[in-house]
Design a protein around this motif. Structure first.
Motif, PDB file in Angstrom:
ATOM      1  N   VAL A 420      16.037  32.374  -5.669  1.00 50.98           N
ATOM      2  CA  VAL A 420      15.243  33.505  -5.160  1.00 50.98           C
ATOM      3  C   VAL A 420      15.620  34.717  -5.987  1.00 50.98           C
ATOM      4  N   ILE A 421      14.634  35.374  -6.590  1.00 49.08           N
ATOM      5  CA  ILE A 421      14.889  36.551  -7.418  1.00 49.08           C
ATOM      6  C   ILE A 421      14.541  37.799  -6.618  1.00 49.08           C
ATOM      7  N   MET A 422      15.487  38.716  -6.509  1.00 49.12           N
ATOM      8  CA  MET A 422      15.296  39.983  -5.801  1.00 49.12           C
ATOM      9  C   MET A 422      15.297  41.109  -6.840  1.00 49.12           C
ATOM     10  N   LEU A 423      14.101  41.642  -7.149  1.00 52.07           N
ATOM     11  CA  LEU A 423      13.993  42.660  -8.186  1.00 52.07           C
ATOM     12  C   LEU A 423      14.733  43.939  -7.807  1.00 52.07           C
ATOM     13  N   ASN A 424      14.677  44.306  -6.513  1.00 53.22           N
ATOM     14  CA  ASN A 424      15.360  45.536  -6.079  1.00 53.22           C
ATOM     15  C   ASN A 424      16.875  45.434  -6.244  1.00 53.22           C
ATOM     16  N   ASP A 425      17.403  44.221  -6.101  1.00 52.38           N
ATOM     17  CA  ASP A 425      18.843  44.004  -6.245  1.00 52.38           C
ATOM     18  C   ASP A 425      19.255  43.780  -7.694  1.00 52.38           C
ATOM     19  N   GLN A 426      18.252  43.583  -8.583  1.00 48.59           N
ATOM     20  CA  GLN A 426      18.518  43.185  -9.964  1.00 48.59           C
ATOM     21  C   GLN A 426      19.421  41.951  -9.992  1.00 48.59           C
ATOM     22  N   ALA A 427      19.049  40.960  -9.163  1.00 45.91           N
ATOM     23  CA  ALA A 427      19.894  39.771  -9.035  1.00 45.91           C
ATOM     24  C   ALA A 427      19.042  38.563  -8.671  1.00 45.91           C
ATOM     25  N   ALA A 428      19.578  37.400  -9.017  1.00 43.39           N
ATOM     26  CA  ALA A 428      19.005  36.135  -8.580  1.00 43.39           C
ATOM     27  C   ALA A 428      20.011  35.459  -7.657  1.00 43.39           C
ATOM     28  N   TYR A 429      19.508  34.883  -6.564  1.00 43.08           N
ATOM     29  CA  TYR A 429      20.349  34.186  -5.588  1.00 43.08           C
ATOM     30  C   TYR A 429      20.063  32.690  -5.682  1.00 43.08           C
ATOM     31  N   LEU A 430      21.132  31.925  -5.883  1.00 41.62           N
ATOM     32  CA  LEU A 430      21.004  30.496  -6.128  1.00 41.62           C
ATOM     33  C   LEU A 430      21.712  29.693  -5.035  1.00 41.62           C
ATOM     34  N   LYS A 431      21.199  28.506  -4.758  1.00 41.90           N
ATOM     35  CA  LYS A 431      21.918  27.503  -3.972  1.00 41.90           C
ATOM     36  C   LYS A 431      22.244  26.375  -4.933  1.00 41.90           C
ATOM     37  N   VAL A 432      23.542  26.075  -5.084  1.00 39.56           N
ATOM     38  CA  VAL A 432      23.957  25.152  -6.137  1.00 39.56           C
ATOM     39  C   VAL A 432      24.875  24.066  -5.586  1.00 39.56           C
ATOM     40  N   ASP A 433      24.853  22.932  -6.268  1.00 41.42           N
ATOM     41  CA  ASP A 433      25.813  21.864  -6.011  1.00 41.42           C
ATOM     42  C   ASP A 433      27.013  22.123  -6.925  1.00 41.42           C
ATOM     43  N   SER A 434      28.142  22.495  -6.312  1.00 40.95           N
ATOM     44  CA  SER A 434      29.300  22.915  -7.111  1.00 40.95           C
ATOM     45  C   SER A 434      29.855  21.789  -7.978  1.00 40.95           C
ATOM     46  N   LYS A 435      29.542  20.534  -7.661  1.00 37.62           N
ATOM     47  CA  LYS A 435      30.023  19.415  -8.468  1.00 37.62           C
ATOM     48  C   LYS A 435      29.268  19.307  -9.797  1.00 37.62           C
ATOM     49  N   GLU A 436      28.049  19.833  -9.815  1.00 42.74           N
ATOM     50  CA  GLU A 436      27.226  19.722 -11.021  1.00 42.74           C
ATOM     51  C   GLU A 436      27.053  21.060 -11.733  1.00 42.74           C
ATOM     52  N   PHE A 437      27.202  22.147 -10.989  1.00 38.92           N
ATOM     53  CA  PHE A 437      26.869  23.468 -11.518  1.00 38.92           C
ATOM     54  C   PHE A 437      28.031  24.056 -12.309  1.00 38.92           C
ATOM     55  N   ASP A 438      27.712  24.630 -13.472  1.00 41.67           N
ATOM     56  CA  ASP A 438      28.712  25.307 -14.302  1.00 41.67           C
ATOM     57  C   ASP A 438      28.242  26.745 -14.535  1.00 41.67           C
ATOM     58  N   PRO A 439      28.967  27.737 -13.981  1.00 39.88           N
ATOM     59  CA  PRO A 439      28.532  29.142 -14.103  1.00 39.88           C
ATOM     60  C   PRO A 439      28.392  29.631 -15.546  1.00 39.88           C
ATOM     61  N   ILE A 440      29.010  28.934 -16.480  1.00 37.86           N
ATOM     62  CA  ILE A 440      28.930  29.376 -17.879  1.00 37.86           C
ATOM     63  C   ILE A 440      27.487  29.399 -18.385  1.00 37.86           C
ATOM     64  N   HIS A 441      26.617  28.569 -17.768  1.00 35.56           N
ATOM     65  CA  HIS A 441      25.213  28.516 -18.178  1.00 35.56           C
ATOM     66  C   HIS A 441      24.459  29.796 -17.820  1.00 35.56           C
ATOM     67  N   LEU A 442      25.051  30.626 -16.947  1.00 37.37           N
ATOM     68  CA  LEU A 442      24.365  31.838 -16.497  1.00 37.37           C
ATOM     69  C   LEU A 442      24.630  33.036 -17.396  1.00 37.37           C
ATOM     70  N   LYS A 443      25.493  32.884 -18.368  1.00 32.22           N
ATOM     71  CA  LYS A 443      25.896  34.038 -19.194  1.00 32.22           C
ATOM     72  C   LYS A 443      24.706  34.716 -19.871  1.00 32.22           C
ATOM     73  N   LYS A 444      23.744  33.938 -20.266  1.00 34.29           N
ATOM     74  CA  LYS A 444      22.616  34.526 -20.979  1.00 34.29           C
ATOM     75  C   LYS A 444      21.700  35.332 -20.045  1.00 34.29           C
ATOM     76  N   PHE A 445      21.865  35.144 -18.727  1.00 30.08           N
ATOM     77  CA  PHE A 445      21.041  35.893 -17.773  1.00 30.08           C
ATOM     78  C   PHE A 445      21.755  37.152 -17.278  1.00 30.08           C
ATOM     79  N   ASN A 446      23.080  37.224 -17.451  1.00 31.59           N
ATOM     80  CA  ASN A 446      23.880  38.328 -16.866  1.00 31.59           C
ATOM     81  C   ASN A 446      23.640  39.627 -17.617  1.00 31.59           C
ATOM     82  N   THR A 447      24.010  40.736 -16.901  1.00 30.50           N
ATOM     83  CA  THR A 447      23.997  42.030 -17.569  1.00 30.50           C
ATOM     84  C   THR A 447      25.181  42.095 -18.536  1.00 30.50           C
TER      85      THR A 447
END
Length: 447
Positions: A420-447
């Motif tokens: 879910v992307i919240m433009l007012n928050d300048q953020a995206a909210y994710l529901k993830v499976d921690s066994k498969e998800f690697d936060p390093i993939h989000l670096k290109k989306f971060n400020t």
């Protein structure tokens, strides 16, 4: 966590614990002492025990909105000051209505959600789960300690002394907040941290969140109702009030130890629904048993042990399930509905417990809770099996906000199930499976 984050989270957890310790400390003794107040009836004693929940429920969301406007720390100071003022009023009360007013004023210091928001302001995203777990642990510890220490201190300083101590602890919390907790440079309007009015309608449409909210409503209604009757029942069974800690201490310690395997099974084996169902059935059995065992201290102690095994499991499991069921970006609002239900349950439990004990008997206080528990069992039985997903928030760059394909790109990442992307928050909210998800993939989306 960095040293600053560790110090901040530890202090906020201590502030939370001091406040809740003062609130819980009177629970095992108020039903006995309040009988001596001018104008007291069993019904009004029940109101005095539970009325803090009503003001808590009404003011949680307004305090959170207010903190967005004037800052977290001023709102928390005002809330803790109200709590201290209510404690002082309850301490000097000799009339049941003045005691009720003092308890209501205690509840008016509804700063739980604001404390969570301040913690969000002062911690990094990757440390939020640990920070929230620390605060949750402080609440559990304060409850256990209060159940044992409350009867001991009440025998020494009386109910007025307990309220005075509660007020002093709240003032100590204000001192810790101002002296140790830094003022955030910016406020994070995180939708994982607190409720947003615009989202409440959507949360109320979510059947799974409503099931869990009914569950916490019932749990705290049963808890408060039982403690309208339990202290009186122990005295009637031959155990004087200053000795009640001899029941609560072993019961709480053993119940806490017994809880741990159930939580491990629920989380590690992904059996949360089955664990929840077993716990509600145990709770119902213990409440029914309490209604039959009021003439025996040993019988009450055994039933109370079963009660707190179930209570501890449920108190630890339900917030985790809310997090699992809440849609991405709606966790704060879902927790807002959940917390409001919890406090309303405390108020209704106090009222029902008082009415049933006055017009029927102590046994009927426990048996009167059984229909609520039966409905809860049915709701858990028909509940969806929760997916073991965790929430994740990622701040977005200007480039990310302008990317019309952003949601699709995020959903292609391994382990991401909801976005879910919240433009007012300048953020995206994710529901993830921690066994498969690697936060390093989000670096290109971060400020």
């Amino acid at each position: 966590m960095s040293p600053l984050e560790t110090r901040t989270v530890t202090t906020l957890a201590l502030i939370y614990a001091l406040r809740m310790f003062g609130l819980f400390m009177v629970l095992p003794v108020l039903a006995l002492f309040a009988q001596d107040y001018q104008g007291a009836t069993a019904s009004l004693v029940g109101v005095a025990i539970g009325v803090y929940g009503l003001t808590q429920a009404c003011l949680q969301l307004p305090f959170g909105v207010w903190s967005d406007r004037i800052g977290r720390k001023p709102v928390i100071v005002i809330g803790l000051a109200l709590f201290s003022l209510g404690s002082a009023l309850a301490a000097v009360a000799d009339d049941i209505w003045l005691l009720i007013l003092g308890r209501a004023l205690q509840g008016a210091g509804a700063v739980a959600s604001t404390l969570m928001a301040l913690m969000t302001d002062l911690t990094r995203e990757e440390n939020r789960t640990k920070a929230m777990a620390s605060i949750g642990a402080s609440i559990g510890l304060s409850f256990t300690l209060a159940m044992v220490v409350g009867p001991l201190l009440a025998g020494w300083m009386g109910l007025s002394g307990l309220f005075m101590l509660t007020g002093l602890l709240s003032l100590l919390a204000i001192g810790l907040l101002l002296a140790v907790v830094p003022t955030p440079r910016q406020q994070v309007r995180s939708r994982d941290a607190r409720a947003f009015v615009s989202q409440l309608g959507d949360v109320f449409k979510d059947k799974q969140i409503l099931r869990l909210s009914f569950g916490i409503f019932t749990l705290h209604a049963v808890l408060v109702a039982c403690f309208v009757a339990l202290p009186v029942a122990l005295v009637d069974a031959g155990l004087l009030q200053p000795e009640h800690w001899k029941v609560y201490l072993p019961v709480m310690l053993v119940a806490f130890v017994m809880m741990v395997p159930f939580i491990i099974i629920g989380e590690k084996k992904q059996k949360m629904k089955q664990v929840l169902l077993c716990a509600v059935i145990l709770l119902m059995a213990s409440v029914a048993l309490l209604g039959f065992e009021l003439s025996s201290v040993w019988g009450i102690s055994f039933a109370l042990w079963v009660f707190f095994v179930a209570f501890n499991i449920l108190e630890a499991s339900l917030p985790s399930l809310v997090s699992k069921f809440a849609p991405a970006g709606f966790k704060g609002s879902a927790m807002g509905v959940y917390s409001t239900s919890q406090f309303l349950g405390a108020f209704i439990g106090g009222m029902l417990g008082g009415l049933l004990s006055e017009y029927y008997s102590l046994s009927y206080v426990f048996w009167g809770m059984l229909p609520l528990l039966f409905i809860w069992i049915v709701l858990v039985w028909t509940m969806q099996t929760p997916r073991h997903l965790t929430s994740y928030r990622v701040a977005l760059s200007v480039q990310g906000l302008n990317n019309t394909m952003l949601e699709s790109q995020l959903l292609t990442l391994p382990g991401v199930h909801e976005v879910v992307i919240m433009l007012n928050d300048q953020a995206a909210y994710l529901k993830v499976d921690s066994k498969e998800f690697d936060p390093i993939h989000l670096k290109k989306f971060n400020t």
